[in-house]
Scaffold this active site. Sequence first.
Site, PDB file in Angstrom:
ATOM      1  N   LYS A   1      65.273  34.751  46.400  1.00 46.94           N
ATOM      2  CA  LYS A   1      64.264  35.248  47.334  1.00 46.94           C
ATOM      3  C   LYS A   1      62.981  35.513  46.561  1.00 46.94           C
ATOM      4  O   LYS A   1      62.966  36.304  45.612  1.00 46.94           O
ATOM      5  CB  LYS A   1      64.754  36.526  47.996  1.00 46.94           C
ATOM      6  CG  LYS A   1      63.722  37.158  48.919  1.00 46.94           C
ATOM      7  CD  LYS A   1      64.266  38.369  49.633  1.00 46.94           C
ATOM      8  CE  LYS A   1      63.190  39.028  50.464  1.00 46.94           C
ATOM      9  NZ  LYS A   1      63.699  40.225  51.151  1.00 46.94           N
TER      10      LYS A   1
ATOM     11  N   ARG B   1      56.682  42.124  58.225  1.00 44.39           N
ATOM     12  CA  ARG B   1      56.438  43.551  57.949  1.00 44.39           C
ATOM     13  C   ARG B   1      55.784  44.221  59.146  1.00 44.39           C
ATOM     14  O   ARG B   1      55.988  45.412  59.381  1.00 44.39           O
ATOM     15  CB  ARG B   1      55.642  43.708  56.659  1.00 44.39           C
ATOM     16  CG  ARG B   1      56.509  43.242  55.480  1.00 44.39           C
ATOM     17  CD  ARG B   1      55.896  43.470  54.112  1.00 44.39           C
ATOM     18  NE  ARG B   1      56.666  42.722  53.113  1.00 44.39           N
ATOM     19  CZ  ARG B   1      56.187  42.264  51.970  1.00 44.39           C
ATOM     20  NH1 ARG B   1      54.922  42.498  51.646  1.00 44.39           N
ATOM     21  NH2 ARG B   1      56.961  41.592  51.143  1.00 44.39           N
TER      22      ARG B   1
ATOM     23  N   ARG C   1      56.313  43.456  45.829  1.00 45.78           N
ATOM     24  CA  ARG C   1      57.719  43.378  45.420  1.00 45.78           C
ATOM     25  C   ARG C   1      57.899  42.465  44.199  1.00 45.78           C
ATOM     26  O   ARG C   1      58.975  41.953  43.941  1.00 45.78           O
ATOM     27  CB  ARG C   1      58.566  42.848  46.575  1.00 45.78           C
ATOM     28  CG  ARG C   1      58.386  43.585  47.904  1.00 45.78           C
ATOM     29  CD  ARG C   1      59.624  43.445  48.751  1.00 45.78           C
ATOM     30  NE  ARG C   1      59.455  43.857  50.129  1.00 45.78           N
ATOM     31  CZ  ARG C   1      59.249  45.094  50.548  1.00 45.78           C
ATOM     32  NH1 ARG C   1      59.140  46.076  49.672  1.00 45.78           N
ATOM     33  NH2 ARG C   1      59.137  45.378  51.824  1.00 45.78           N
TER      34      ARG C   1
ATOM     35  N   GLU D   1      69.965  33.021  39.446  1.00 46.92           N
ATOM     36  CA  GLU D   1      70.207  34.015  40.502  1.00 46.92           C
ATOM     37  C   GLU D   1      71.385  33.590  41.396  1.00 46.92           C
ATOM     38  O   GLU D   1      72.274  34.372  41.711  1.00 46.92           O
ATOM     39  CB  GLU D   1      68.957  34.166  41.383  1.00 46.92           C
ATOM     40  CG  GLU D   1      67.809  34.906  40.733  1.00 46.92           C
ATOM     41  CD  GLU D   1      67.992  36.423  40.797  1.00 46.92           C
ATOM     42  OE1 GLU D   1      69.046  36.900  41.281  1.00 46.92           O
ATOM     43  OE2 GLU D   1      67.083  37.135  40.346  1.00 46.92           O
TER      44      GLU D   1
ATOM     45  N   LYS E   1      64.900  31.569  50.089  1.00 45.29           N
ATOM     46  CA  LYS E   1      63.902  32.125  51.009  1.00 45.29           C
ATOM     47  C   LYS E   1      62.582  32.314  50.297  1.00 45.29           C
ATOM     48  O   LYS E   1      62.586  32.845  49.185  1.00 45.29           O
ATOM     49  CB  LYS E   1      64.428  33.481  51.497  1.00 45.29           C
ATOM     50  CG  LYS E   1      63.465  34.257  52.350  1.00 45.29           C
ATOM     51  CD  LYS E   1      64.034  35.594  52.695  1.00 45.29           C
ATOM     52  CE  LYS E   1      62.956  36.396  53.375  1.00 45.29           C
ATOM     53  NZ  LYS E   1      63.337  37.774  53.565  1.00 45.29           N
TER      54      LYS E   1
ATOM     55  N   SER F   1      58.928  34.506  58.612  1.00 42.48           N
ATOM     56  CA  SER F   1      57.951  34.888  59.631  1.00 42.48           C
ATOM     57  C   SER F   1      56.628  34.132  59.485  1.00 42.48           C
ATOM     58  O   SER F   1      56.072  33.659  60.476  1.00 42.48           O
ATOM     59  CB  SER F   1      57.720  36.396  59.590  1.00 42.48           C
ATOM     60  OG  SER F   1      57.295  36.818  58.307  1.00 42.48           O
TER      61      SER F   1
ATOM     62  N   TYR G   1      63.168  32.090  63.515  1.00 40.77           N
ATOM     63  CA  TYR G   1      62.681  32.672  64.773  1.00 40.77           C
ATOM     64  C   TYR G   1      62.593  31.608  65.854  1.00 40.77           C
ATOM     65  O   TYR G   1      62.356  31.924  67.013  1.00 40.77           O
ATOM     66  CB  TYR G   1      61.319  33.354  64.534  1.00 40.77           C
ATOM     67  CG  TYR G   1      61.430  34.399  63.441  1.00 40.77           C
ATOM     68  CD1 TYR G   1      61.978  35.651  63.713  1.00 40.77           C
ATOM     69  CD2 TYR G   1      61.092  34.105  62.123  1.00 40.77           C
ATOM     70  CE1 TYR G   1      62.156  36.580  62.697  1.00 40.77           C
ATOM     71  CE2 TYR G   1      61.262  35.031  61.105  1.00 40.77           C
ATOM     72  CZ  TYR G   1      61.801  36.261  61.404  1.00 40.77           C
ATOM     73  OH  TYR G   1      62.000  37.175  60.396  1.00 40.77           O
TER      74      TYR G   1
HETATM   75  C1  PBG Z   1      63.708  42.760  53.327  1.00 44.98           C
HETATM   76  C2  PBG Z   1      63.422  41.492  54.045  1.00 44.98           C
HETATM   77  C3  PBG Z   1      62.186  40.882  54.211  1.00 44.98           C
HETATM   78  C4  PBG Z   1      62.405  39.738  54.977  1.00 44.98           C
HETATM   79  C5  PBG Z   1      63.759  39.675  55.254  1.00 44.98           C
HETATM   80  N1  PBG Z   1      64.377  40.766  54.664  1.00 44.98           N
HETATM   81  C6  PBG Z   1      60.828  41.325  53.806  1.00 44.98           C
HETATM   82  C7  PBG Z   1      60.468  41.502  52.417  1.00 44.98           C
HETATM   83  O1  PBG Z   1      61.186  41.147  51.488  1.00 44.98           O
HETATM   84  O2  PBG Z   1      59.383  42.056  52.216  1.00 44.98           O
HETATM   85  C8  PBG Z   1      61.338  38.767  55.396  1.00 44.98           C
HETATM   86  C9  PBG Z   1      61.691  37.839  56.503  1.00 44.98           C
HETATM   87  C10 PBG Z   1      60.564  37.117  57.120  1.00 44.98           C
HETATM   88  O3  PBG Z   1      59.401  37.104  56.645  1.00 44.98           O
HETATM   89  O4  PBG Z   1      60.796  36.493  58.166  1.00 44.98           O
HETATM   90  N2  PBG Z   1      64.474  43.641  54.131  1.00 44.98           N
END
Ligand code: PBG
Length: 329
Positions: free
Chosen positions: A199, A209, A222, A238, A253, A279, A318
């Site tokens: 990720k 968010r 992050r 990983e 991801k 997203s 989505y």
């Molecule tokens: C963390 C999490 C995130 C997403 C899924 N799980 C956000 C992040 O790491 O800041 C993002 C998913 C998306 O953008 O559709 N709980």
Amino acid sequence: MHVEYPVSRPRRLRRTAALRRLVAETRLSVDDLVAPLFVREGIDDPQPVASLPGVVQHTRASLCSEVAALRDLGVPAVILFGVPDRKDAVGSEAWNPDGIVQVALRDLRDEVGDDVVLMADLCVDEYTDHGHCGVLDGHGSVDNDATLELYARAAVAQADAGASVTAPSGMMDGQVSAIRGALDDAGHQQTAILAYAAKYASALYGPFRDAVDVEIVDGGDRKGYQQDPPNAREAMVEILGDIEQGADMVMVKPALAYLDVIAEARAVVDVPLAAYHVSGEYAMVQAAAANGWLDGDAVGMEHLLSIRRAGADFVLTYLARRAAELLGS
Ligand code: PBG
């Protein structure tokens, strides 16, 4: 006049829709879709998410009807994200048995039983008042090992509430083995782990968010725990590490900007491989389509097919409901 024609004539096989279907190397099916869904505590009506047109924060009731509709369309799985009323420094609503995701999981167990795979995202960022994916040490960075204990509690709470799959997304080192151990100790040997293994610290999570009302304190990010976008070989470290720790399935991801990572992962692992069409990837298509700049349905399906072609077995997206409608028609 003599003309040299090519010997190979691939166009022969593109002539009709039936021929194209016959020779398609990759297929996208409703079975490949996982719908991410948001459920928010304390609201009476679903709340639209401005940056994710067509996506809402669900009430408990609207979540149940959405999942029933997805089941009727043949979508095999959903993944839940909670939006709590109350946030604190450690994110304790993530393991409260009456926390919003746990309550929603119980509702869905009653509503659809085992007809839909109930996955729960496992992280604390939606539940912490500082917006980070773990507990902070004295210097404002995330304390890896202290966070593992919180994840272990949340995993057990999700399994107790009826999750079939828990999906740790926090990118703490050792999170999969910590969760596997806690689940086994609590008698949840049958609860599977889908690890967000590779990720990346991506700018494509912005609309998400908004959907979960998360803002990272002091304009933070992050980058200290999620992967750095230049690194692909590191993703294999990983992924293989998570499998060794007991992950049943692994995820890459985001998806489209990391198709190379998906392809490489497919070559290396034999466990089910997921990809998250996140997203920002969804929002870009919706925004361009709303402007009349492209055909949103066609581009969306092309995105999903490309992710499958790169090697993902299933896609968190989505677009799940829309894609299921299009595939079924
Ligand atoms: C963390 C999490 C995130 C997403 C899924 N799980 C956000 C992040 O790491 O800041 C993002 C998913 C998306 O953008 O559709 N709980």
